[in-house]
Write a protein that holds these residues in place. Sequence first.
Motif, short mmCIF file in Angstrom:
data_model
loop_
_atom_site.label_atom_id
_atom_site.label_comp_id
_atom_site.label_asym_id
_atom_site.label_seq_id
_atom_site.Cartn_x
_atom_site.Cartn_y
_atom_site.Cartn_z
N PHE B 35 84.50 68.14 55.33
CA PHE B 35 85.63 68.72 56.08
C PHE B 35 86.89 68.78 55.23
O PHE B 35 87.66 69.73 55.30
N LYS B 36 87.10 67.76 54.42
CA LYS B 36 88.28 67.76 53.55
C LYS B 36 88.20 68.91 52.55
O LYS B 36 89.21 69.57 52.26
N ALA B 37 87.01 69.16 52.03
CA ALA B 37 86.84 70.25 51.05
C ALA B 37 87.22 71.59 51.65
O ALA B 37 87.84 72.43 50.99
N ILE B 38 86.86 71.81 52.92
CA ILE B 38 87.18 73.10 53.54
C ILE B 38 88.52 73.04 54.29
O ILE B 38 88.95 74.07 54.84
N GLY B 39 89.16 71.89 54.27
CA GLY B 39 90.45 71.72 54.95
C GLY B 39 91.62 72.13 54.07
O GLY B 39 92.65 71.46 54.04
N GLU B 40 91.45 73.23 53.39
CA GLU B 40 92.48 73.76 52.49
C GLU B 40 92.36 75.28 52.58
O GLU B 40 91.26 75.82 52.44
N PRO B 41 93.48 75.97 52.85
CA PRO B 41 93.40 77.41 53.17
C PRO B 41 92.69 78.26 52.12
O PRO B 41 91.86 79.11 52.47
N VAL B 42 92.99 78.04 50.84
CA VAL B 42 92.36 78.87 49.81
C VAL B 42 90.85 78.63 49.79
O VAL B 42 90.05 79.58 49.71
N ARG B 43 90.46 77.37 49.90
CA ARG B 43 89.02 77.07 49.84
C ARG B 43 88.29 77.62 51.06
O ARG B 43 87.16 78.13 50.95
N LEU B 44 88.92 77.53 52.22
CA LEU B 44 88.27 78.05 53.43
C LEU B 44 88.12 79.56 53.34
O LEU B 44 87.09 80.13 53.71
N ARG B 45 89.14 80.19 52.76
CA ARG B 45 89.07 81.66 52.61
C ARG B 45 88.03 82.04 51.57
O ARG B 45 87.29 83.02 51.76
N LEU B 46 87.97 81.28 50.49
CA LEU B 46 86.93 81.53 49.48
C LEU B 46 85.55 81.43 50.13
O LEU B 46 84.67 82.27 49.89
N LEU B 47 85.36 80.40 50.95
CA LEU B 47 84.08 80.21 51.61
C LEU B 47 83.72 81.43 52.46
O LEU B 47 82.59 81.93 52.40
N SER B 48 84.68 81.92 53.23
CA SER B 48 84.38 83.07 54.09
C SER B 48 84.17 84.34 53.27
O SER B 48 83.37 85.20 53.63
N LEU B 49 84.88 84.45 52.14
CA LEU B 49 84.69 85.62 51.27
C LEU B 49 83.29 85.62 50.66
O LEU B 49 82.62 86.65 50.58
N ILE B 50 82.85 84.45 50.23
CA ILE B 50 81.50 84.35 49.64
C ILE B 50 80.45 84.64 50.71
O ILE B 50 79.51 85.41 50.50
N ALA B 51 80.61 83.99 51.87
CA ALA B 51 79.60 84.12 52.94
C ALA B 51 79.46 85.55 53.42
O ALA B 51 78.36 85.99 53.78
N SER B 52 80.56 86.28 53.42
CA SER B 52 80.51 87.63 53.98
C SER B 52 80.38 88.71 52.91
O SER B 52 80.36 89.89 53.22
N HIS B 53 80.27 88.29 51.64
CA HIS B 53 80.15 89.27 50.55
C HIS B 53 78.76 89.90 50.56
O HIS B 53 77.80 89.29 51.02
N ALA B 54 78.68 91.11 50.06
CA ALA B 54 77.40 91.82 50.00
C ALA B 54 76.34 90.96 49.32
O ALA B 54 76.58 90.42 48.24
N GLY B 55 75.21 90.79 49.97
CA GLY B 55 74.14 89.99 49.40
C GLY B 55 74.34 88.49 49.59
O GLY B 55 73.53 87.70 49.13
#
Lengths: 122, 122
Positions: B35-55
């Motif tokens: 939770f701490k790892a994703i409790g940072e705006p840039v990291r959470l956004r990176l996670l959603s960008l990766i998850a929703s990226h093509a492929g």
Amino acid sequence: MSKQDAQVDDAALCCSPVMRAPLSAEQSTELARVFKAIGEPVRLRLLSLIASHAGGEACVCDLTGAFELSGPTISHHLKVLREAGVIEGERRGTWIYYRVRPETLRAISSVLVPADAGTVTA
Amino acid sequence: MSKQDAQVDDAALCCSPVMRAPLSAEQSTELARVFKAIGEPVRLRLLSLIASHAGGEACVCDLTGAFELSGPTISHHLKVLREAGVIEGERRGTWIYYRVRPETLRAISSVLVPADAGTVTA
């Protein structure tokens, strides 16, 4: 202290896309604030203790026994959880009784559901 | 860098009780790290960008455009996510391609499901 004291923006949380679309910078900031609040072992444990306590609520008097921490330290962690909208507190007599705000938990949980999975059932 | 480089203890995550039972100190420590790892705006956004990226995968080259941050800063945040077991990286040619580890997301998501709700459907 009222039940309306959570300082989190529920509207921003409620409509966040899950992992199917990129989060905006604003959504990430709001959500990360909640994840950061529970991204600390004592606070996460406090949250689970409150959620699983009889009646779904607990006062500091119910929680201190589980930790080798002072009452004020526990109260500080409860305040962080409360300000992030994860729990809410209601004063009754001597004690403030805390309970989980399921809408916040549901919102941040749904954000984490991978794109290849289903959704959280209500 | 291999796909096996996540340093999170999957075994500890997989069997965590949800909000129906108190988390142990050990479970809280392991989960709070994620939770701490994703409790940072840039990291959470990176996670959603990766998850929703093509492929379902993305390299740093796909991610830097979304931020006014340097490549090394993005790489640092990706490293934190990787070490928490949230994403994994695989080198192919010049780039490391990152993808979400759905088992970690599912584990931390299930922990957050309130006691009055159902479970995450697979």
